[in-house]
Design a protein around this motif. Structure first.
Motif: not given
Lengths: 329, 250
Positions: B139-154
């Motif tokens: 779950g933590q990893k998934q959150r980190a990956l989603l945060a990365m996708t979010y940071a991509q600011d698209t």
């Protein structure tokens, strides 16, 4: 909270300082170890002593530092591109490809200038690497050791082809020079090609982020707007160039590209922008230490650094494999 | 708006996607649902240029997928694939930082660091930010990956089954976060979901897929009923209406 060594705020600066200090000490030692007795004071008094440093000991030191650093950097890049921690240029056929190329150049274009011969070696190294990647793609990604194993077999086959050709052409005594790395033949005017290798390795640092992202895989790379195929190709060209220049000048050095990146990865992770300098310094340090060891262990005779690295590297590698991982992976 | 027109994708003579035409509106959560092998992931990969499409056209606003510069698209649309193969040893913060690559190209600025920090806070990763990824739970990893996708600011985020392997509390807080992103920041989320109840509760619009074709599309309350479930999933299940939203009996 537990202490995690892998931390973005703690750039491996401390490690760089310690490694830098160690490199300086070893470098000075390297200059004054050899059959001809040389003391620091002699450099001021004795012209012959100065000449010894300029013509032989200095070039040898530079050759060692460049080779170690460049090979370690190439090993790290290859590991990222192949998403496999157990590969390095000397075990996936790149080194053997380079040696095969230089042999072909020696047979068919014996009068060509060194740079052209090196070019043939680099192209041959690139073809050999691409051949390996084409094979590795068909292996299950869940079995990283299989990739390394196939690489060793593949390198062995290329090596055998080379021996066969060399035998036919009566050039057997030459290939030993390329297959076993050593620095005793390095003299002023015969190693300068390595500066080109240093340049290529240094330039690859500019693409540190790209290589790190490529290590996350094709999908992640494309998502971030990276031309994945292009990055892989650029990386392979850089690796082939550096490997070819090293093999042609000093011969094959095993394990540097394997051990050093793995140790650094364990300590500082894979954010190449921060870790590549450490990889380069540790690579230079390992080869320098191995060379000094080879020079003092049977003084005044020399053991080729390739042999020393083979022994030291194998032990270090087994230690790395069996050491319990610091992380849960 | 993402506009897919007449998209067909064949692998070894078999139509994985068959003449798909679809519009995905801005600022909403669109859920893709359908049985395994319906072509949901292939559709997402095609929109995100991971799989080059063979016929048809995909437009992300004015950008055509396939001809627009990859880096330009990377600032407009991001994708989180189903099984991200993150092998490098990176810390959570380093991973999220790489989401900024399309903007900084290897030379992060203050803005990039701010965006990274913002993603860390938003996805509640403050305590984990220097942890290596391989020490995290699923779950933590998934959150980190989603945060990365979010940071991509698209503007557009494509998420392929992000709830896989997540427990109910993590799944819910994640969907609530996506809701907030859509409502307060106007982000467009296209998400493949296996659990239709999550789609019913959190999506503005549901797109059903079966055998490489698009089925009924629309608001959950309009399209989710026993007939749709029978047609798309070949299963008989009762549908109740709770608080105006359909709830499927499992």
């Amino acid at each position: 909270m537990m202490y995690w060594p892998l931390c973005p705020s703690s750039n491996p600066v401390r490690s760089i300082l310690i490694l830098g200090f160690g490199l300086v000490v070893l470098s000075i030692a390297s200059l004054f170890i050899g059959v001809i007795d040389l003391r620091p004071g002699d450099l001021w008094r004795d012209r012959a002593a100065l000449e010894l440093v300029v013509v032989s000991r200095g070039p040898r030191l530079f050759a060692i530092l460049i080779t170690g650093a460049a090979l370690a950097v190439c090993g790290k890049i290859l590991q990222m591109l192949m998403k496999n921690r157990f590969v390095e240029p000397m075990t996936v056929g790149t080194g053997q490809g380079a040696a095969l190329g230089i042999l072909i150049a020696a047979i068919f274009f014996p009068t060509a200038p060194l740079l052209s011969q090196m070019g043939i070696a680099a192209i041959s190294a690139l073809i050999a690497s691409l051949g390996f990647i084409a094979m590795a793609r068909r292996l299950p990604p869940t079995q990283p050791f299989l990739v390394a194993l196939v690489g060793i077999v593949y390198g062995g086959i290329l090596g055998a082809i080379m021996v066969f050709i060399a035998f036919q052409a009566d050039l057997l005594q030459y290939i030993d020079i390329w297959l076993t790395g050593e620095f005793s033949g390095v003299l002023q005017g015969r190693y300068e090609l390595l500066w080109l290798a240093a340049l290529v390795a240094a330039l690859s640092y500019l693409a540190a982020d790209q290589f790190a992202i490529a290590g996350m895989g094709r999908a992640a790379s494309i998502n971030l707007g990276l031309n994945y195929t292009q990055v892989v190709l650029i990386g392979l060209v850089a690796i082939s160039l550096v490997t070819a220049m090293t093999v042609v000048t000093v011969g094959m050095l095993p394990f540097v590209g394997l051990i050093v990146p793995n140790i650094v990865s364990r300590l500082y992770g894979d954010n190449l922008r921060h870790t590549l300098p450490v990889v380069a310094m540790m690579g230079a340090g390992l080869v320098l230490a191995a060379d000094i060891l080879g020079r003092v262990v049977r003084y005044p005779f020399e053991i080729p650094v390739g042999v020393v690295l083979g022994v030291v590297g194998a032990v270090l590698f087994i230690w790395l494999l069996y050491r319990p991982a610091r992380y849960a992976g | 708006m993402i506009t897919v027109s007449n998209l067909t994708h064949r692998i070894a003579g078999k139509d994985i996607l068959h003449d798909i035409s679809l519009q995905i509106p801005k600022g909403q959560i669109t859920a893709l649902i359908g049985p395994n092998g319906a072509g949901k992931s292939t559709l997402l990969s095609a929109i995100a240029r991971l799989t080059p499409h063979q016929t048809g056209q995909i437009m992300v606003d004015e950008l055509e997928v396939g001809t627009s510069a990859s880096n330009t698209l990377a600032k407009r649309l991001s994708i989180l694939p189903q099984v991200p193969e993150i092998a490098p040893r990176l810390s959570v913060a380093e991973l999220i930082g790489f989401g900024r690559y399309p903007y900084h190209k290897g030379h992060p600025t203050k803005v990039d660091r701010q965006k990274t920090d913002e993603a860390i806070v938003l996805f509640e990763l403050d305590e984990l930010h220097s942890r290596p990824l391989d020490t995290l739970s699923g779950g933590q990893k998934q959150r980190a990956l989603l945060a990365m996708t979010y940071a991509q600011d698209t503007e557009y985020m494509l998420l392929d089954e992000p709830l896989n392997n997540l427990d109910i509390s993590t799944s819910r807080s994640l969907m609530q976060l996506l809701r907030r992103l859509a409502e307060t920041r106007g982000r467009t989320v296209v998400i493949v979901l296996h659990d239709i109840n999550y789609a019913c509760s959190y999506a503005d619009r549901i797109v059903t897929m079966k055998d490489g074709r698009i089925g009924r599309c629309g608001a959950p309350a309009k399209i989710v009923d026993a007939g749709m479930l029978q047609h798309v999933f070949s299963t008989q299940a009762e549908v109740h209406i709770v608080n105006g939203r359909p709830l499927i009996e499992v």
